[in-house]
Design a protein around this motif. Structure first.
Motif, PDB file in Angstrom:
ATOM      1  N   GLY A 233      -3.204  -3.383  -7.785  1.00 39.58           N
ATOM      2  CA  GLY A 233      -2.559  -2.315  -8.546  1.00 39.58           C
ATOM      3  C   GLY A 233      -1.567  -2.823  -9.571  1.00 39.58           C
ATOM      4  O   GLY A 233      -0.782  -3.728  -9.292  1.00 39.58           O
ATOM      5  N   VAL A 234      -1.632  -2.233 -10.757  1.00 37.91           N
ATOM      6  CA  VAL A 234      -0.685  -2.558 -11.834  1.00 37.91           C
ATOM      7  C   VAL A 234       0.129  -1.298 -12.132  1.00 37.91           C
ATOM      8  O   VAL A 234      -0.433  -0.245 -12.432  1.00 37.91           O
ATOM      9  CB  VAL A 234      -1.417  -3.034 -13.107  1.00 37.91           C
ATOM     10  N   LEU A 235       1.434  -1.418 -12.033  1.00 43.12           N
ATOM     11  CA  LEU A 235       2.341  -0.311 -12.313  1.00 43.12           C
ATOM     12  C   LEU A 235       2.929  -0.471 -13.699  1.00 43.12           C
ATOM     13  O   LEU A 235       3.538  -1.502 -14.006  1.00 43.12           O
ATOM     14  CB  LEU A 235       3.465  -0.265 -11.278  1.00 43.12           C
ATOM     15  N   GLY A 236       2.745   0.524 -14.549  1.00 44.11           N
ATOM     16  CA  GLY A 236       3.417   0.548 -15.840  1.00 44.11           C
ATOM     17  C   GLY A 236       4.773   1.215 -15.685  1.00 44.11           C
ATOM     18  O   GLY A 236       4.870   2.297 -15.092  1.00 44.11           O
ATOM     19  N   ALA A 237       5.820   0.599 -16.188  1.00 40.92           N
ATOM     20  CA  ALA A 237       7.174   1.135 -16.049  1.00 40.92           C
ATOM     21  C   ALA A 237       7.797   1.327 -17.426  1.00 40.92           C
ATOM     22  O   ALA A 237       7.966   0.362 -18.175  1.00 40.92           O
ATOM     23  CB  ALA A 237       8.035   0.205 -15.207  1.00 40.92           C
ATOM     24  N   ILE A 238       8.103   2.570 -17.747  1.00 37.79           N
ATOM     25  CA  ILE A 238       8.862   2.877 -18.967  1.00 37.79           C
ATOM     26  C   ILE A 238      10.225   3.329 -18.464  1.00 37.79           C
ATOM     27  O   ILE A 238      10.483   4.518 -18.235  1.00 37.79           O
ATOM     28  CB  ILE A 238       8.176   3.972 -19.802  1.00 37.79           C
ATOM     29  N   THR A 239      11.089   2.366 -18.224  1.00 39.81           N
ATOM     30  CA  THR A 239      12.362   2.626 -17.561  1.00 39.81           C
ATOM     31  C   THR A 239      13.479   1.831 -18.212  1.00 39.81           C
ATOM     32  O   THR A 239      13.238   0.879 -18.947  1.00 39.81           O
ATOM     33  CB  THR A 239      12.284   2.246 -16.069  1.00 39.81           C
TER      34      THR A 239
ATOM     35  N   GLY B 150      11.002   2.844  -7.681  1.00 41.57           N
ATOM     36  CA  GLY B 150      10.171   1.644  -7.727  1.00 41.57           C
ATOM     37  C   GLY B 150       9.254   1.527  -6.530  1.00 41.57           C
ATOM     38  O   GLY B 150       8.087   1.138  -6.651  1.00 41.57           O
ATOM     39  N   ILE B 151       9.777   1.876  -5.345  1.00 45.60           N
ATOM     40  CA  ILE B 151       8.940   1.871  -4.136  1.00 45.60           C
ATOM     41  C   ILE B 151       7.777   2.843  -4.306  1.00 45.60           C
ATOM     42  O   ILE B 151       6.614   2.510  -4.034  1.00 45.60           O
ATOM     43  CB  ILE B 151       9.785   2.263  -2.906  1.00 45.60           C
ATOM     44  N   LEU B 152       8.097   4.043  -4.734  1.00 42.40           N
ATOM     45  CA  LEU B 152       7.067   5.064  -4.903  1.00 42.40           C
ATOM     46  C   LEU B 152       6.058   4.659  -5.968  1.00 42.40           C
ATOM     47  O   LEU B 152       4.842   4.828  -5.793  1.00 42.40           O
ATOM     48  CB  LEU B 152       7.708   6.404  -5.243  1.00 42.40           C
ATOM     49  N   GLY B 153       6.543   4.118  -7.069  1.00 39.55           N
ATOM     50  CA  GLY B 153       5.624   3.663  -8.116  1.00 39.55           C
ATOM     51  C   GLY B 153       4.639   2.633  -7.597  1.00 39.55           C
ATOM     52  O   GLY B 153       3.446   2.676  -7.911  1.00 39.55           O
TER      53      GLY B 153
ATOM     54  N   GLY C 261       0.095  11.634 -20.931  1.00 40.72           N
ATOM     55  CA  GLY C 261      -1.224  12.116 -21.331  1.00 40.72           C
ATOM     56  C   GLY C 261      -2.370  11.222 -20.930  1.00 40.72           C
ATOM     57  O   GLY C 261      -3.536  11.564 -21.171  1.00 40.72           O
ATOM     58  N   SER C 262      -2.067  10.077 -20.299  1.00 43.87           N
ATOM     59  CA  SER C 262      -3.117   9.109 -19.980  1.00 43.87           C
ATOM     60  C   SER C 262      -4.030   9.564 -18.845  1.00 43.87           C
ATOM     61  O   SER C 262      -5.144   9.060 -18.706  1.00 43.87           O
ATOM     62  CB  SER C 262      -2.477   7.767 -19.587  1.00 43.87           C
ATOM     63  N   GLY C 263      -3.560  10.496 -18.024  1.00 48.78           N
ATOM     64  CA  GLY C 263      -4.334  10.934 -16.870  1.00 48.78           C
ATOM     65  C   GLY C 263      -4.119  10.088 -15.636  1.00 48.78           C
ATOM     66  O   GLY C 263      -4.593  10.432 -14.547  1.00 48.78           O
ATOM     67  N   ALA C 264      -3.389   8.972 -15.752  1.00 49.04           N
ATOM     68  CA  ALA C 264      -3.079   8.135 -14.593  1.00 49.04           C
ATOM     69  C   ALA C 264      -2.016   8.808 -13.733  1.00 49.04           C
ATOM     70  O   ALA C 264      -1.166   9.547 -14.250  1.00 49.04           O
ATOM     71  CB  ALA C 264      -2.580   6.762 -15.056  1.00 49.04           C
ATOM     72  N   PRO C 265      -2.027   8.587 -12.425  1.00 43.50           N
ATOM     73  CA  PRO C 265      -0.959   9.135 -11.584  1.00 43.50           C
ATOM     74  C   PRO C 265       0.399   8.652 -12.090  1.00 43.50           C
ATOM     75  O   PRO C 265       0.529   7.501 -12.531  1.00 43.50           O
ATOM     76  CB  PRO C 265      -1.266   8.561 -10.198  1.00 43.50           C
ATOM     77  N   ILE C 266       1.403   9.503 -11.996  1.00 43.20           N
ATOM     78  CA  ILE C 266       2.678   9.179 -12.622  1.00 43.20           C
ATOM     79  C   ILE C 266       3.854   9.625 -11.768  1.00 43.20           C
ATOM     80  O   ILE C 266       3.832  10.712 -11.183  1.00 43.20           O
ATOM     81  CB  ILE C 266       2.743   9.796 -14.035  1.00 43.20           C
ATOM     82  N   VAL C 267       4.864   8.757 -11.685  1.00 44.32           N
ATOM     83  CA  VAL C 267       6.127   9.054 -11.023  1.00 44.32           C
ATOM     84  C   VAL C 267       7.144   9.344 -12.123  1.00 44.32           C
ATOM     85  O   VAL C 267       7.363   8.505 -13.008  1.00 44.32           O
ATOM     86  CB  VAL C 267       6.605   7.869 -10.169  1.00 44.32           C
TER      87      VAL C 267
END
Length: 274
Positions: A25-31, A211-214, A108-114
């Protein structure tokens, strides 16, 4: 329904002999932001220590530098991700047009998001399965944006009712943070999380939880795509892991948010052994 440690252990993705960083899994983070760079540091730290394969950070240069100084394995810039974490360490009132466009692309990507903190006002724009992580005041603002009036005192007295109301009104899973942590799903499901140590009421602890949830969402992204109801289970699991890591780090005394993140590997190992 009360979420247990056994329920949580069953939602931890354990790598097998064929695992690589992309399969895990790769998590994208805009934080993070110039004003609150530490939120990105804490969230990325927590995601890595929870077991995600890679974290891809999109943030201002100063934020990137601080994250890389702590976690040099993080990757910066755009690219493939399985799930997103957005909003930690951001203020919607200070949002630039560039950041808005970046957040909207993720939504808008459709990927699951936190969706955390400074992006909660954009939750309605999520094209895929979404989970929001407000505290009481933030939940009140979300409800008012949806045309529902309440106040923090009402939420404090009836967190389950208001979390469920927000989930139904906004079409997202709600992880309501507070002395009593509640997860509410769009279908009306309500999950109570066992109380954590009160020492967890400290700056940055919410960024660690995000971060854990992501990480959990990124490692289960395929399952969430197939069955969005899994998102509520992952939210409850993240809250349990967060609380157990805080208890381990505290030992009955004060803690800082980074202490909680650092306790995550041992906490998860103990969960898997039970």
């Amino acid at each position: 329904m009360t979420w247990t440690e056994a329920d949580t252990a069953a939602r931890i993705a354990v790598p097998d002999a064929f695992a690589d960083k992309h399969r895990r899994g790769v998590l994208g983070a805009i934080t993070g932001s110039e004003r609150y760079p530490g939120a990105a540091v804490l969230g990325v730290e927590a995601a890595h220590r929870t077991g995600v394969g890679m974290v891809r950070l999109i943030a201002p240069r100063r934020v990137e530098d601080l994250v890389l100084a702590r976690r040099p394995e993080a990757v910066t810039g755009e690219g493939r991700v399985e799930a997103w974490l957005i909003g930690s360490g951001q203020d919607a009132r200070l949002r630039t047009a560039t950041l808005t466009a970046t957040l909207e692309a993720a939504l808008g990507s459709g990927a699951p998001i936190v969706i955390d903190a400074g992006a909660l006002d954009l939750a309605a724009d999520a094209a895929g399965a979404a989970v929001v992580t407000p505290h009481h005041g933030e939940l009140v603002r979300m409800l008012r944006q949806a045309g529902i009036e309440t106040d923090t005192e009402a939420v404090r007295h009836s967190p389950g009712h208001w979390a469920r109301t927000a989930a139904e009104a906004c079409g997202v899973v709600v992880l309501l943070k507070g002395a009593e942590t509640i997860v509410a799903a769009v279908d009306g499901t309500l999950i109570a999380v066992p109380p954590a140590t009160h020492w967890l009421a400290t700056a940055g602890s919410g960024d660690v939880l995000a971060g854990i949830l992501g990480a959990l969402v990124a490692t289960h992204a395929g399952e969430v795509h197939a069955d969005p109801s899994r998102l509520a289970e992952l939210a409850a699991s993240a809250a349990v892991v967060h609380g157990l890591a805080a208890e381990r780090a505290s030992g009955g005394g004060p803690i800082a948010a980074l202490d909680v993140a650092e306790a995550l590997p041992a906490t998860i190992a103990a969960l898997l052994e039970r």
